[in-house]
Design an enzyme around this catalytic site. Structure first.
Site, PDB file in Angstrom:
ATOM      1  N   GLY A  24      12.409   2.640   2.633  1.00 37.42           N
ATOM      2  CA  GLY A  24      13.256   3.831   2.655  1.00 37.42           C
ATOM      3  C   GLY A  24      14.323   3.885   1.583  1.00 37.42           C
ATOM      4  O   GLY A  24      15.293   4.622   1.724  1.00 37.42           O
ATOM      5  N   CYS A  25      14.141   3.132   0.496  1.00 38.15           N
ATOM      6  CA  CYS A  25      15.214   3.026  -0.507  1.00 38.15           C
ATOM      7  C   CYS A  25      14.901   3.726  -1.825  1.00 38.15           C
ATOM      8  O   CYS A  25      15.528   3.465  -2.831  1.00 38.15           O
ATOM      9  CB  CYS A  25      15.522   1.549  -0.774  1.00 38.15           C
ATOM     10  SG  CYS A  25      16.132   0.678   0.677  1.00 38.15           S
ATOM     11  N   GLY A  26      13.932   4.620  -1.835  1.00 39.69           N
ATOM     12  CA  GLY A  26      13.640   5.382  -3.038  1.00 39.69           C
ATOM     13  C   GLY A  26      14.268   6.753  -2.955  1.00 39.69           C
ATOM     14  O   GLY A  26      15.488   6.899  -2.840  1.00 39.69           O
ATOM     15  N   GLU A  62       3.252   4.063  -0.529  1.00 37.76           N
ATOM     16  CA  GLU A  62       2.256   4.392   0.491  1.00 37.76           C
ATOM     17  C   GLU A  62       0.979   4.962  -0.121  1.00 37.76           C
ATOM     18  O   GLU A  62      -0.134   4.581   0.258  1.00 37.76           O
ATOM     19  CB  GLU A  62       2.828   5.386   1.497  1.00 37.76           C
ATOM     20  CG  GLU A  62       1.797   5.781   2.559  1.00 37.76           C
ATOM     21  CD  GLU A  62       2.366   6.585   3.703  1.00 37.76           C
ATOM     22  OE1 GLU A  62       3.076   7.568   3.447  1.00 37.76           O
ATOM     23  OE2 GLU A  62       2.088   6.221   4.873  1.00 37.76           O
ATOM     24  N   GLU A  63       1.129   5.877  -1.064  1.00 37.74           N
ATOM     25  CA  GLU A  63      -0.044   6.488  -1.673  1.00 37.74           C
ATOM     26  C   GLU A  63      -0.903   5.456  -2.406  1.00 37.74           C
ATOM     27  O   GLU A  63      -2.134   5.488  -2.324  1.00 37.74           O
ATOM     28  CB  GLU A  63       0.374   7.602  -2.640  1.00 37.74           C
ATOM     29  CG  GLU A  63       0.936   8.840  -1.960  1.00 37.74           C
ATOM     30  CD  GLU A  63       2.423   8.764  -1.653  1.00 37.74           C
ATOM     31  OE1 GLU A  63       2.986   9.754  -1.175  1.00 37.74           O
ATOM     32  OE2 GLU A  63       3.021   7.698  -1.889  1.00 37.74           O
ATOM     33  N   ASP A  75       3.947  -0.616   5.392  1.00 36.30           N
ATOM     34  CA  ASP A  75       3.720   0.590   4.588  1.00 36.30           C
ATOM     35  C   ASP A  75       4.971   1.437   4.719  1.00 36.30           C
ATOM     36  O   ASP A  75       5.334   1.862   5.801  1.00 36.30           O
ATOM     37  CB  ASP A  75       2.487   1.322   5.141  1.00 36.30           C
ATOM     38  CG  ASP A  75       2.391   2.782   4.697  1.00 36.30           C
ATOM     39  OD1 ASP A  75       3.014   3.145   3.689  1.00 36.30           O
ATOM     40  OD2 ASP A  75       1.684   3.557   5.381  1.00 36.30           O
TER      41      ASP A  75
END
Length: 600
Positions: A501-503, A387-388, A369
């Site tokens: 972590g790439c957004g 995640e959401e 996640d």
């Protein structure tokens, strides 16, 4: 690897769902990287287009890589070569209490007969425990008396808040159907401070915009109220907080979780309605649904469809689940932090594909996640990314927000046994709830579904260049290793991950991929890496991996390789520099010295 599309045809909603809706059948187009920056929202793109769409037939194959001389070469493995549950099952033994594992069901009844009953205990109004709405210590001023147009001040002292809540929810539960206005009035009657501040237009508009569901949902509201009222009989023991720097686990029944989430829906949890810096729970995510109810958007419309489908299942005696779910906070102590430069472990198996998804093809693996440090991100607000979406499809994850303090740099949360209740398509603004889902995963000895979800939060960079420091690399290595490291070493399943972590957090795709490779190698676990339609990343990562494993590079040497790539001025970006340095590994005149000499 193809996964069967399981639809919940026994659901009360089956006759309401229009599966022939062209909007639901539209083939999902590859998404670009998410660039949202919504507060509290987990920012990374989801690793799937639709959790109920048929999987691509090639998803289990790694695309071949062409090296500079034109030869096809790839050291990557097939998806079916990675370890999955239940093939690598672990014998758990008898479910039992420990100092760090709190169990909210009666373990004796469970171990001798398999009955799931609440554990007897006592209410704990304490800073180390969840403060429950049904606690005798949860007090509220006695409400004014309304007689026709006249309102009279009572002038007496405080009364148990649960009495006020019970009165309002009992009135709703006694109805065959309840309007949104009645739900609103009930909630505000025991939350009078927020009258005029909380809005319920998102919930109201959801019903208006889905007229075929309106009657059904209005009948569902009383059932949710009745479920919320069961709290004192379902949760009899204090729920400990999973606090920072304290590794601990909590195991609850799925019925207990549904009862807690019904209370979250009706906004009953005390001291959880403010996020100010001096609030008691300022370091915890929100749990009451109040922010979800207001400020309508199409995103929230789709969220309500998923959440109400969950309540549709758990309020039905015929379909409500009877398993357990475990929430484990793991912490990496200073003594357990690897000396990355001296790490002699070599890279493990890697499967890379631009097709498929973490939650589908990654079934049976440890599924990552891409979390926010406040677990769940913006699931109870407007956030709607990886995640959401995960939390909406598996709403039992939402209860972790009740007791999980914000994750620190060397901490993670692992959830075992959460059930999937819905299907979806799209992402962010294109997200659509598609319909119910029947989850047929096997259960383990503790009656938990064999699904493990790992929440790890990446660093959020204001400027992308900030990540090109070894301090940032070490932080991400330690964070990933904290989650990847297992209790049983070689007996645990491999890991399904992607562009962590790439957004909106501005992580570098190639760098984050290599970091996860290194952390997985130290944990001695293989990786299935889903690039979600990013064929360039798929080719680059396979190329780099092929060059590294061809030279039998250790984790320590790979770290130096990364350091060389991010510090040298060669190449216009990190992608070019990584490939440039990797190509240097295969030069015939490669120096026999250290990897620092690989800068070409």
């Amino acid at each position: 690897m193809e996964r069967k599309n399981n639809r919940n045809d026994s659901s009360q909603m089956k006759d309401l769902i229009q599966f022939d809706n062209p909007e639901n059948k539209e083939k999902e187009k590859p998404r670009e990287e998410n660039q949202e920056n919504g507060k509290g929202s987990s920012p990374e793109p989801a690793a799937s287009g639709s959790c109920c769409a048929k999987d691509a037939c090639e998803a289990s194959k790694s695309e071949p890589v062409r090296t500079r001389n034109g030869d096809v070469g790839s050291s990557c493995c097939r998806l079916d070569e990675l370890k999955k549950l239940p093939q690598c099952d672990i014998r758990l033994g008898t479910l039992s209490f420990t100092k760090s594992h709190i169990i909210l069901i009666d373990v004796n009844a469970f171990s001798h007969g398999g009955r799931v009953l609440p554990q007897e205990g006592r209410d704990l109004w304490h800073s180390n425990f969840v403060k429950m709405p049904c606690s005798q210590y949860s007090l509220s001023p006695k409400p004014d008396v309304q007689l026709g147009p006249l309102k009279f001040k009572t002038g007496s002292g405080p009364v148990p808040r649960w009495n006020l809540i019970s009165k309002q929810l009992s009135a709703l539960a006694a109805k065959k159907a309840a309007k949104v206005e009645e739900v609103e009035e009930a909630i505000l009657n025991y939350n009078p401070k927020y009258r005029g501040e909380w809005s319920f237009d998102a919930l109201a508009n959801c019903l208006k915009m889905n007229p075929s569901f309106q009657n059904h949902f209005e009948k569902l509201f009383p059932k949710i109220a009745a479920l919320a009222l069961k709290l004192p009989e379902q949760v009899k023991k204090g729920i400990p907080l999973l606090q920072r720097h304290r590794p601990a686990s909590i195991t609850l029944s799925q019925e207990q979780i549904s009862c807690l989430l019904a209370n979250a829906f009706y906004c009953t949890f005390p001291h959880r309605n403010t996020t100010s810096s001096n609030a008691e729970y300022h370091n915890y995510p929100s749990i009451n649904f109040s922010r979800l109810f207001g400020n309508w958007s199409e995103r929230k419309n789709q969220k309500f469809m998923a959440l109400l489908q969950y309540f549709n299942v758990v309020t039905d005696e015929k379909s409500k689940p009877d398993g357990l779910v475990t929430f484990e906070r793991r912490c990496l102590s200073d003594a357990d932090v690897p000396n990355w430069e001296r790490c002699k472990d070599t890279l493990q198996k890697l499967h890379v594909t631009s097709q498929g998804s973490i939650e589908e093809e990654g079934t049976g693996m440890l599924q990552v996640d891409f979390a926010a440090s406040w677990i769940g991100g913006g699931v109870l607000d407007s956030g709607l990314v990886q995640e959401e979406i995960l939390f909406l499809m598996n709403p039992e994850l939402i209860v972790s927000r009740l007791f999980t303090e914000r994750l620190d740099d060397k901490e993670c949360l692992i959830i075992t046994g959460a059930q999937q209740y819905s299907c979806y398509s799209g992402f962010s603004d294109s997200f659509k709830w598609v319909g119910p889902y029947d989850d047929h995963l096997q259960r383990d000895e503790w009656r938990r579904l064999k699904r493990q979800i790992l929440a790890i939060d990446a660093l959020h960079f204001k400027h992308q260049r900030e990540q090109y420091s070894m301090a940032s690399v070490r932080r991400e290595l330690n964070k990933a290793y904290c989650g990847f490291r297992g209790h049983y070493r070689d007996k645990e399943p491999d890991i399904a991950t992607g562009k962590w972590g790439c957004g909106a957090f501005k992580g570098d795709k190639q760098l984050k991929a290599v970091i996860q490779l290194m952390a997985a190698a130290k944990a001695r676990r293989g990786l299935a890496f889903f690039t979600f339609g990013d064929e360039d990343l798929s080719r680059d990562l396979q190329h780099i991996y092929h060059l590294l494993v061809t030279q039998n590079m250790t984790v320590g040497e790979t770290k130096i390789f990364v350091e060389v790539a991010i510090t040298t001025g060669k190449g216009p970006d990190l992608r070019a520099r990584l490939l440039l340095v990797a190509q240097g590994l295969l030069k015939e005149d490669r120096p026999s010295g250290s990897p620092q000499e690989l800068c070409v």
